[in-house]
Design an enzyme around this catalytic site. Structure first.
Site, PDB file in Angstrom:
ATOM      1  N   ALA A 113      28.881   8.176  10.711  1.00  0.00           N
ATOM      2  CA  ALA A 113      29.986   9.156  10.201  1.00  0.00           C
ATOM      3  C   ALA A 113      29.323  10.545  10.498  1.00  0.00           C
ATOM      4  O   ALA A 113      27.806  10.851  10.174  1.00  0.00           O
ATOM      5  CB  ALA A 113      30.004   8.905   8.631  1.00  0.00           C
ATOM      6  N   GLU A 135      28.600   2.871   8.859  1.00  0.00           N
ATOM      7  CA  GLU A 135      28.534   3.846   7.948  1.00  0.00           C
ATOM      8  C   GLU A 135      28.285   3.454   6.596  1.00  0.00           C
ATOM      9  O   GLU A 135      28.916   2.778   5.864  1.00  0.00           O
ATOM     10  CB  GLU A 135      29.309   5.118   7.790  1.00  0.00           C
ATOM     11  CG  GLU A 135      29.003   6.276   6.893  1.00  0.00           C
ATOM     12  CD  GLU A 135      27.637   6.684   6.912  1.00  0.00           C
ATOM     13  OE1 GLU A 135      27.444   7.296   7.923  1.00  0.00           O
ATOM     14  OE2 GLU A 135      27.245   6.896   5.572  1.00  0.00           O
ATOM     15  N   CYS A 232      17.973  15.438  13.770  1.00  0.00           N
ATOM     16  CA  CYS A 232      18.171  16.690  14.097  1.00  0.00           C
ATOM     17  C   CYS A 232      17.096  17.776  13.594  1.00  0.00           C
ATOM     18  O   CYS A 232      17.307  18.671  12.586  1.00  0.00           O
ATOM     19  CB  CYS A 232      19.697  17.437  13.808  1.00  0.00           C
ATOM     20  SG  CYS A 232      19.975  17.034  12.024  1.00  0.00           S
TER      21      CYS A 232
HETATM   22  N1  SAM Z   1      25.959   9.981  14.256  1.00  0.00           N
HETATM   23  C1  SAM Z   1      26.633  11.025  13.316  1.00  0.00           C
HETATM   24  C2  SAM Z   1      27.699  11.895  14.235  1.00  0.00           C
HETATM   25  O1  SAM Z   1      27.101  11.996  15.472  1.00  0.00           O
HETATM   26  O2  SAM Z   1      28.491  12.419  13.776  1.00  0.00           O
HETATM   27  C3  SAM Z   1      25.879  11.780  12.288  1.00  0.00           C
HETATM   28  C4  SAM Z   1      25.005  11.046  11.510  1.00  0.00           C
HETATM   29  S1  SAM Z   1      24.055  11.925  10.199  1.00  0.00           S
HETATM   30  C5  SAM Z   1      22.733  12.476  11.033  1.00  0.00           C
HETATM   31  C6  SAM Z   1      23.322  10.639   9.543  1.00  0.00           C
HETATM   32  C7  SAM Z   1      24.046   9.499   8.746  1.00  0.00           C
HETATM   33  O3  SAM Z   1      23.216   8.343   8.085  1.00  0.00           O
HETATM   34  C8  SAM Z   1      24.970  10.075   7.584  1.00  0.00           C
HETATM   35  O4  SAM Z   1      26.401   9.628   7.848  1.00  0.00           O
HETATM   36  C9  SAM Z   1      24.483   9.242   6.403  1.00  0.00           C
HETATM   37  O5  SAM Z   1      25.441   8.895   5.604  1.00  0.00           O
HETATM   38  C10 SAM Z   1      23.865   8.137   6.871  1.00  0.00           C
HETATM   39  N2  SAM Z   1      22.732   7.294   5.949  1.00  0.00           N
HETATM   40  C11 SAM Z   1      22.351   8.103   4.938  1.00  0.00           C
HETATM   41  N3  SAM Z   1      21.407   7.237   4.358  1.00  0.00           N
HETATM   42  C12 SAM Z   1      21.324   6.165   5.211  1.00  0.00           C
HETATM   43  C13 SAM Z   1      20.755   5.021   5.220  1.00  0.00           C
HETATM   44  N4  SAM Z   1      19.902   4.732   3.868  1.00  0.00           N
HETATM   45  N5  SAM Z   1      20.771   3.796   5.912  1.00  0.00           N
HETATM   46  C14 SAM Z   1      21.739   4.259   6.837  1.00  0.00           C
HETATM   47  N6  SAM Z   1      22.415   5.286   6.890  1.00  0.00           N
HETATM   48  C15 SAM Z   1      22.044   6.405   6.010  1.00  0.00           C
END
Ligand code: SAM
Length: 381
Positions: A113, A135, A232
Protein backbone atom coordinates in the site's frame (compact mmCIF):
# COMPACT_ATOMS: atom_id res chain seq x y z
CA UNK A 1 13.29 22.37 8.24
CA UNK A 2 16.04 21.92 10.78
CA UNK A 3 17.57 18.45 10.53
CA UNK A 4 17.79 16.35 13.72
CA UNK A 5 21.30 16.73 15.19
CA UNK A 6 21.92 12.99 15.40
CA UNK A 7 20.77 12.54 11.83
CA UNK A 8 23.36 15.10 10.70
CA UNK A 9 26.24 13.45 12.58
CA UNK A 10 25.31 9.99 11.29
CA UNK A 11 24.60 10.96 7.67
CA UNK A 12 27.44 13.43 6.99
CA UNK A 13 30.05 10.65 6.77
CA UNK A 14 27.99 9.02 4.00
CA UNK A 15 28.26 12.20 1.91
CA UNK A 16 31.47 13.96 3.01
CA UNK A 17 31.97 17.10 0.90
CA UNK A 18 28.56 16.74 -0.74
CA UNK A 19 26.79 17.47 2.54
CA UNK A 20 26.09 21.14 1.88
CA UNK A 21 24.65 20.51 -1.56
CA UNK A 22 22.46 17.83 -0.01
CA UNK A 23 21.21 20.29 2.60
CA UNK A 24 20.47 22.86 -0.09
CA UNK A 25 18.51 20.29 -2.09
CA UNK A 26 16.32 19.71 0.96
CA UNK A 27 15.31 23.37 0.84
CA UNK A 28 13.95 23.05 -2.70
CA UNK A 29 10.44 21.91 -3.66
CA UNK A 30 9.85 18.18 -4.10
CA UNK A 31 9.61 17.33 -7.79
CA UNK A 32 6.21 16.13 -9.05
CA UNK A 33 6.25 13.01 -11.20
CA UNK A 34 3.69 10.71 -12.73
CA UNK A 35 3.79 7.35 -14.48
CA UNK A 36 1.40 6.77 -17.34
CA UNK A 37 -0.52 3.52 -17.75
CA UNK A 38 0.57 2.37 -21.22
CA UNK A 39 -2.19 -0.25 -21.29
CA UNK A 40 -4.88 2.42 -20.93
CA UNK A 41 -3.85 5.53 -22.76
CA UNK A 42 -4.50 5.86 -26.48
CA UNK A 43 -1.76 6.63 -29.02
CA UNK A 44 -0.99 10.37 -29.01
CA UNK A 45 -2.86 10.92 -25.75
CA UNK A 46 0.31 11.47 -23.71
CA UNK A 47 0.54 15.18 -24.45
CA UNK A 48 -3.06 15.77 -23.52
CA UNK A 49 -2.65 13.98 -20.19
CA UNK A 50 0.59 15.71 -19.32
CA UNK A 51 -0.93 19.04 -20.31
CA UNK A 52 1.70 21.09 -18.43
CA UNK A 53 5.37 21.41 -19.34
CA UNK A 54 7.10 18.10 -18.62
CA UNK A 55 10.38 16.25 -18.78
CA UNK A 56 10.90 12.46 -18.95
CA UNK A 57 12.20 10.43 -16.00
CA UNK A 58 15.18 8.80 -17.74
CA UNK A 59 15.13 5.49 -15.82
CA UNK A 60 11.43 4.71 -16.28
CA UNK A 61 9.52 4.48 -19.54
CA UNK A 62 6.21 6.39 -19.54
CA UNK A 63 7.24 8.50 -16.50
CA UNK A 64 7.45 12.28 -16.45
CA UNK A 65 8.15 15.21 -14.16
CA UNK A 66 5.54 17.93 -14.25
CA UNK A 67 6.48 21.56 -13.88
CA UNK A 68 3.86 22.10 -11.20
CA UNK A 69 1.47 20.02 -9.09
CA UNK A 70 -2.05 20.06 -10.52
CA UNK A 71 -5.01 19.06 -8.33
CA UNK A 72 -4.93 15.43 -9.46
CA UNK A 73 -8.23 14.70 -7.68
CA UNK A 74 -9.97 17.00 -10.16
CA UNK A 75 -8.68 15.14 -13.21
CA UNK A 76 -11.06 12.32 -14.23
CA UNK A 77 -8.23 10.60 -16.13
CA UNK A 78 -6.40 10.12 -12.83
CA UNK A 79 -9.46 8.23 -11.51
CA UNK A 80 -9.68 6.26 -14.76
CA UNK A 81 -6.26 4.76 -13.97
CA UNK A 82 -4.54 6.49 -16.89
CA UNK A 83 -1.62 7.50 -14.65
CA UNK A 84 -0.27 7.16 -11.12
CA UNK A 85 1.43 9.91 -9.14
CA UNK A 86 4.71 8.51 -7.89
CA UNK A 87 8.00 9.80 -6.57
CA UNK A 88 10.64 9.34 -9.31
CA UNK A 89 13.59 7.70 -7.49
CA UNK A 90 11.51 4.68 -6.57
CA UNK A 91 10.73 4.12 -10.26
CA UNK A 92 14.30 2.78 -10.56
CA UNK A 93 12.61 -0.56 -9.88
CA UNK A 94 12.01 -0.67 -13.63
CA UNK A 95 15.74 -0.93 -14.38
CA UNK A 96 16.01 -3.88 -12.03
CA UNK A 97 13.04 -5.68 -13.53
CA UNK A 98 14.36 -5.09 -17.06
CA UNK A 99 17.79 -6.40 -16.17
CA UNK A 100 16.97 -9.40 -13.99
CA UNK A 101 13.46 -10.60 -14.83
CA UNK A 102 13.28 -11.89 -18.37
CA UNK A 103 10.65 -14.65 -18.12
CA UNK A 104 7.16 -14.73 -16.51
CA UNK A 105 7.32 -14.82 -12.71
CA UNK A 106 5.16 -15.15 -9.64
CA UNK A 107 5.89 -12.03 -7.66
CA UNK A 108 4.94 -10.99 -4.13
CA UNK A 109 4.92 -7.30 -3.22
CA UNK A 110 4.74 -7.79 0.53
CA UNK A 111 4.38 -4.18 1.72
CA UNK A 112 2.31 -2.85 -1.14
CA UNK A 113 0.00 0.00 0.00
CA UNK A 114 -0.77 2.44 -1.50
CA UNK A 115 0.33 0.60 -4.63
CA UNK A 116 3.04 2.65 -6.38
CA UNK A 117 5.38 -0.26 -6.93
CA UNK A 118 2.61 -2.80 -7.51
CA UNK A 119 1.07 -0.77 -10.34
CA UNK A 120 4.54 -0.23 -11.76
CA UNK A 121 5.31 -3.97 -11.58
CA UNK A 122 2.07 -4.74 -13.42
CA UNK A 123 3.23 -2.50 -16.27
CA UNK A 124 6.75 -3.92 -16.51
CA UNK A 125 6.78 -7.60 -15.47
CA UNK A 126 7.06 -9.98 -18.44
CA UNK A 127 3.71 -11.02 -19.90
CA UNK A 128 2.34 -14.14 -18.19
CA UNK A 129 3.53 -13.02 -14.74
CA UNK A 130 1.28 -12.92 -11.67
CA UNK A 131 1.47 -10.41 -8.83
CA UNK A 132 0.29 -10.74 -5.23
CA UNK A 133 -0.01 -7.24 -3.77
CA UNK A 134 -0.15 -7.56 0.01
CA UNK A 135 -0.72 -5.05 2.78
CA UNK A 136 -0.77 -6.12 6.42
CA UNK A 137 -2.50 -2.99 7.79
CA UNK A 138 -6.21 -3.45 7.18
CA UNK A 139 -7.05 0.25 6.92
CA UNK A 140 -4.52 0.62 4.09
CA UNK A 141 -5.84 -2.26 2.00
CA UNK A 142 -8.74 -0.25 0.57
CA UNK A 143 -6.49 2.36 -1.06
CA UNK A 144 -4.28 -0.44 -2.39
CA UNK A 145 -7.31 -2.26 -3.87
CA UNK A 146 -8.64 0.97 -5.35
CA UNK A 147 -5.35 1.76 -7.08
CA UNK A 148 -4.94 -1.81 -8.34
CA UNK A 149 -8.49 -1.97 -9.69
CA UNK A 150 -8.08 1.39 -11.42
CA UNK A 151 -4.81 0.26 -12.99
CA UNK A 152 -6.90 -2.45 -14.64
CA UNK A 153 -4.67 -5.53 -14.86
CA UNK A 154 -6.24 -8.97 -14.41
CA UNK A 155 -3.09 -10.85 -13.29
CA UNK A 156 -3.06 -9.60 -9.70
CA UNK A 157 -4.67 -10.35 -6.35
CA UNK A 158 -4.74 -8.04 -3.35
CA UNK A 159 -4.23 -9.68 0.02
CA UNK A 160 -4.33 -8.52 3.63
CA UNK A 161 -1.94 -10.83 5.44
CA UNK A 162 0.81 -10.84 7.95
CA UNK A 163 4.26 -11.66 6.52
CA UNK A 164 4.14 -14.85 8.65
CA UNK A 165 1.20 -16.13 6.61
CA UNK A 166 3.39 -16.10 3.53
CA UNK A 167 6.11 -17.98 5.38
CA UNK A 168 3.77 -20.95 5.33
CA UNK A 169 3.52 -20.81 1.53
CA UNK A 170 6.79 -22.62 0.99
CA UNK A 171 8.84 -21.71 -2.13
CA UNK A 172 5.92 -20.04 -3.91
CA UNK A 173 7.37 -16.88 -5.42
CA UNK A 174 10.15 -16.23 -7.93
CA UNK A 175 10.42 -12.60 -6.90
CA UNK A 176 9.83 -10.98 -3.54
CA UNK A 177 9.68 -7.20 -3.27
CA UNK A 178 9.99 -5.83 0.25
CA UNK A 179 9.58 -2.07 0.19
CA UNK A 180 9.98 -1.97 3.91
CA UNK A 181 8.38 0.34 6.47
CA UNK A 182 11.39 2.43 7.51
CA UNK A 183 12.58 5.50 9.40
CA UNK A 184 11.91 7.68 6.32
CA UNK A 185 15.09 9.78 6.20
CA UNK A 186 14.59 10.18 2.46
CA UNK A 187 11.18 11.76 3.03
CA UNK A 188 12.27 14.72 5.17
CA UNK A 189 11.72 17.22 2.33
CA UNK A 190 8.32 15.88 1.25
CA UNK A 191 6.93 15.10 4.67
CA UNK A 192 8.00 17.26 7.63
CA UNK A 193 6.44 14.70 10.00
CA UNK A 194 9.14 12.17 8.96
CA UNK A 195 11.77 14.60 10.26
CA UNK A 196 9.95 15.27 13.53
CA UNK A 197 9.48 11.56 14.25
CA UNK A 198 13.06 10.58 13.46
CA UNK A 199 15.34 9.30 16.25
CA UNK A 200 18.21 6.85 16.54
CA UNK A 201 15.94 4.67 18.62
CA UNK A 202 13.37 4.60 15.83
CA UNK A 203 16.05 3.68 13.27
CA UNK A 204 16.96 0.71 15.44
CA UNK A 205 13.32 -0.31 15.93
CA UNK A 206 12.77 -0.11 12.17
CA UNK A 207 15.86 -2.21 11.44
CA UNK A 208 14.66 -4.91 13.86
CA UNK A 209 11.15 -4.87 12.42
CA UNK A 210 12.58 -5.23 8.92
CA UNK A 211 14.53 -8.32 10.01
CA UNK A 212 11.35 -9.82 11.45
CA UNK A 213 9.42 -9.14 8.25
CA UNK A 214 12.19 -10.69 6.15
CA UNK A 215 12.51 -13.79 8.34
CA UNK A 216 8.75 -14.27 8.53
CA UNK A 217 8.16 -14.43 4.78
CA UNK A 218 11.53 -15.80 3.62
CA UNK A 219 10.25 -19.35 3.23
CA UNK A 220 7.83 -18.21 0.50
CA UNK A 221 10.69 -17.23 -1.84
CA UNK A 222 11.92 -20.02 -4.13
CA UNK A 223 15.56 -21.07 -4.03
CA UNK A 224 17.43 -18.90 -6.52
CA UNK A 225 14.52 -16.46 -6.30
CA UNK A 226 15.17 -12.74 -6.33
CA UNK A 227 14.67 -10.45 -3.34
CA UNK A 228 14.33 -6.76 -4.12
CA UNK A 229 14.70 -4.89 -0.84
CA UNK A 230 14.10 -1.17 -0.66
CA UNK A 231 13.72 1.60 1.89
CA UNK A 232 13.32 5.36 1.70
CA UNK A 233 16.07 5.88 4.26
CA UNK A 234 19.85 6.38 4.06
CA UNK A 235 21.30 4.79 7.19
CA UNK A 236 23.40 1.63 7.13
CA UNK A 237 21.37 -0.26 9.75
CA UNK A 238 18.26 -0.43 7.57
CA UNK A 239 20.23 -1.04 4.38
CA UNK A 240 23.76 -2.57 4.33
CA UNK A 241 23.49 -4.13 7.79
CA UNK A 242 20.17 -5.76 7.01
CA UNK A 243 21.50 -6.98 3.66
CA UNK A 244 24.49 -8.57 5.41
CA UNK A 245 22.11 -10.10 7.97
CA UNK A 246 19.93 -11.60 5.20
CA UNK A 247 22.99 -13.20 3.57
CA UNK A 248 24.29 -14.59 6.84
CA UNK A 249 21.10 -15.65 8.59
CA UNK A 250 18.59 -16.36 5.84
CA UNK A 251 20.90 -17.55 3.07
CA UNK A 252 21.33 -15.21 0.12
CA UNK A 253 23.99 -13.63 -2.04
CA UNK A 254 24.19 -10.01 -3.04
CA UNK A 255 23.34 -9.35 -6.67
CA UNK A 256 23.50 -5.58 -6.32
CA UNK A 257 24.66 -3.83 -3.16
CA UNK A 258 22.47 -1.01 -1.76
CA UNK A 259 22.17 1.82 -4.26
CA UNK A 260 21.26 5.16 -2.70
CA UNK A 261 19.33 7.94 -4.36
CA UNK A 262 20.01 11.39 -2.91
CA UNK A 263 17.91 14.43 -3.77
CA UNK A 264 20.96 16.51 -4.76
CA UNK A 265 22.14 13.85 -7.23
CA UNK A 266 18.83 12.58 -8.58
CA UNK A 267 15.64 14.51 -9.18
CA UNK A 268 13.53 12.67 -6.62
CA UNK A 269 13.34 11.83 -2.93
CA UNK A 270 15.78 9.70 -0.92
CA UNK A 271 15.59 6.00 -1.67
CA UNK A 272 17.78 2.90 -1.36
CA UNK A 273 17.40 -0.38 -3.25
CA UNK A 274 19.29 -3.68 -3.11
CA UNK A 275 18.99 -7.01 -4.91
CA UNK A 276 19.75 -10.44 -3.49
CA UNK A 277 19.40 -13.99 -4.69
CA UNK A 278 18.23 -16.69 -2.30
CA UNK A 279 20.83 -19.41 -2.12
CA UNK A 280 19.83 -23.09 -2.07
CA UNK A 281 19.95 -24.09 1.52
CA UNK A 282 18.04 -21.51 3.50
CA UNK A 283 17.99 -22.01 7.26
CA UNK A 284 14.96 -19.73 7.56
CA UNK A 285 12.52 -22.44 8.57
CA UNK A 286 14.60 -23.03 11.71
CA UNK A 287 14.90 -19.39 12.61
CA UNK A 288 11.44 -18.87 13.98
CA UNK A 289 10.04 -22.27 14.92
CA UNK A 290 6.25 -22.50 15.13
CA UNK A 291 5.90 -18.96 13.85
CA UNK A 292 2.21 -18.85 14.64
CA UNK A 293 -0.67 -21.03 15.69
CA UNK A 294 -2.84 -19.02 13.32
CA UNK A 295 -3.65 -21.31 10.41
CA UNK A 296 -5.03 -18.52 8.24
CA UNK A 297 -3.70 -18.69 4.68
CA UNK A 298 -3.16 -15.78 2.34
CA UNK A 299 -6.69 -14.76 1.42
CA UNK A 300 -7.81 -12.63 -1.44
CA UNK A 301 -9.51 -9.38 -0.51
CA UNK A 302 -12.99 -8.97 -2.02
CA UNK A 303 -12.60 -6.82 -5.09
CA UNK A 304 -15.52 -4.56 -6.00
CA UNK A 305 -17.62 -5.58 -9.05
CA UNK A 306 -16.32 -2.39 -10.46
CA UNK A 307 -13.23 -4.35 -11.63
CA UNK A 308 -14.73 -5.34 -14.96
CA UNK A 309 -15.28 -1.80 -16.14
CA UNK A 310 -11.82 -0.60 -15.11
CA UNK A 311 -10.04 -3.55 -16.72
CA UNK A 312 -7.54 -3.15 -19.53
CA UNK A 313 -9.30 -6.20 -21.00
CA UNK A 314 -12.98 -5.22 -20.63
CA UNK A 315 -15.35 -8.16 -20.74
CA UNK A 316 -18.73 -6.45 -20.89
CA UNK A 317 -20.72 -4.79 -23.62
CA UNK A 318 -22.81 -2.22 -21.77
CA UNK A 319 -23.62 1.01 -23.59
CA UNK A 320 -21.28 3.94 -22.87
CA UNK A 321 -22.01 7.58 -22.22
CA UNK A 322 -18.96 9.79 -22.78
CA UNK A 323 -19.41 12.84 -20.55
CA UNK A 324 -17.74 16.23 -20.27
CA UNK A 325 -15.37 17.11 -17.42
CA UNK A 326 -17.92 18.71 -15.13
CA UNK A 327 -20.33 15.74 -15.48
CA UNK A 328 -17.41 13.35 -14.93
CA UNK A 329 -16.56 15.15 -11.67
CA UNK A 330 -20.19 15.03 -10.56
CA UNK A 331 -20.11 11.32 -11.28
CA UNK A 332 -16.92 10.90 -9.21
CA UNK A 333 -18.63 12.82 -6.37
CA UNK A 334 -21.29 10.11 -6.59
CA UNK A 335 -24.09 12.45 -7.59
CA UNK A 336 -27.01 11.27 -9.72
CA UNK A 337 -26.62 12.41 -13.33
CA UNK A 338 -29.28 14.31 -15.25
CA UNK A 339 -29.59 15.63 -18.82
CA UNK A 340 -29.32 12.12 -20.14
CA UNK A 341 -29.04 11.82 -23.93
CA UNK A 342 -32.41 10.63 -25.26
CA UNK A 343 -30.81 7.84 -27.31
CA UNK A 344 -29.16 6.26 -24.22
CA UNK A 345 -30.91 2.96 -23.35
CA UNK A 346 -32.29 2.38 -19.84
CA UNK A 347 -30.39 0.10 -17.49
CA UNK A 348 -26.68 -0.17 -16.76
CA UNK A 349 -24.47 2.29 -18.61
CA UNK A 350 -20.73 2.85 -18.43
CA UNK A 351 -19.70 6.46 -17.83
CA UNK A 352 -16.58 7.35 -19.80
CA UNK A 353 -14.48 10.48 -19.96
CA UNK A 354 -12.45 10.95 -23.16
CA UNK A 355 -13.47 7.32 -23.80
CA UNK A 356 -11.86 6.05 -20.57
CA UNK A 357 -14.32 4.16 -18.34
CA UNK A 358 -14.94 5.61 -14.87
CA UNK A 359 -17.73 3.31 -13.65
CA UNK A 360 -21.40 2.41 -13.92
CA UNK A 361 -24.68 4.27 -13.60
CA UNK A 362 -28.19 2.88 -13.84
CA UNK A 363 -30.18 4.93 -16.29
CA UNK A 364 -33.82 5.15 -15.18
CA UNK A 365 -34.81 7.65 -17.84
CA UNK A 366 -35.16 10.96 -16.04
CA UNK A 367 -31.85 10.53 -14.28
CA UNK A 368 -29.01 8.02 -13.89
CA UNK A 369 -28.34 6.57 -10.45
CA UNK A 370 -24.72 6.60 -9.51
CA UNK A 371 -23.03 3.23 -8.86
CA UNK A 372 -19.51 4.56 -8.28
CA UNK A 373 -17.94 2.72 -5.30
CA UNK A 374 -18.88 4.57 -2.11
CA UNK A 375 -15.36 4.54 -0.69
CA UNK A 376 -13.85 6.06 -3.84
CA UNK A 377 -16.08 9.12 -3.90
CA UNK A 378 -14.12 12.36 -4.27
CA UNK A 379 -14.82 15.03 -1.69
CA UNK A 380 -13.20 18.04 -3.37
CA UNK A 381 -15.65 20.63 -4.74
N1 SAM B 1 5.35 -0.22 -1.68
C1 SAM B 1 4.44 0.89 -1.40
C2 SAM B 1 4.33 1.76 -2.64
O1 SAM B 1 5.25 1.76 -3.48
O2 SAM B 1 3.28 2.41 -2.80
C3 SAM B 1 4.91 1.67 -0.20
C4 SAM B 1 5.14 0.81 1.00
S1 SAM B 1 5.52 1.66 2.49
C5 SAM B 1 7.16 2.12 2.25
C6 SAM B 1 5.62 0.35 3.63
C7 SAM B 1 4.36 -0.44 3.86
O3 SAM B 1 4.63 -1.44 4.85
C8 SAM B 1 3.20 0.36 4.37
O4 SAM B 1 2.08 0.17 3.55
C9 SAM B 1 2.93 -0.21 5.75
O5 SAM B 1 1.57 -0.25 6.06
C10 SAM B 1 3.50 -1.61 5.66
N2 SAM B 1 3.89 -2.20 6.97
C11 SAM B 1 3.95 -1.57 8.18
N3 SAM B 1 4.32 -2.45 9.15
C12 SAM B 1 4.49 -3.64 8.53
C13 SAM B 1 4.84 -4.93 8.99
N4 SAM B 1 5.11 -5.16 10.28
N5 SAM B 1 4.88 -5.93 8.10
C14 SAM B 1 4.64 -5.71 6.79
N6 SAM B 1 4.31 -4.50 6.29
C15 SAM B 1 4.23 -3.48 7.15
Amino acid sequence: MELPKDFVSRTKPLLNDEWEVFEQALQTESPVSIRLNPAKIFPNEKLEILNLAYEPVSWASHAFYLEERPVFTLDPLFHAGCYYVQEASSMYLEQIVNQYIKTPVKCLDLCAAPGGKSTHLLSILPEGSHLTANEVIRSRVSILSENIVKWGYPNVRVTNNDPKDFGRLSESFDVLLIDAPCSGEGMFRKDAKAGREWSINNVQLCAERQKRILADCWNSLKSNGLLIYSTCTYNREENEENIEWICRRLGAEIVEAPKRFWPHRTKGEGFCISILRKTGNSPAANLRPGVSSNKRHARSDNQPQHDSVMSIKPSNDFPCWDVDKSTALNYLRREALINIPSELPKGYVIITYKNHPLGFVKNIGTRANNLYPQGWRIRVL
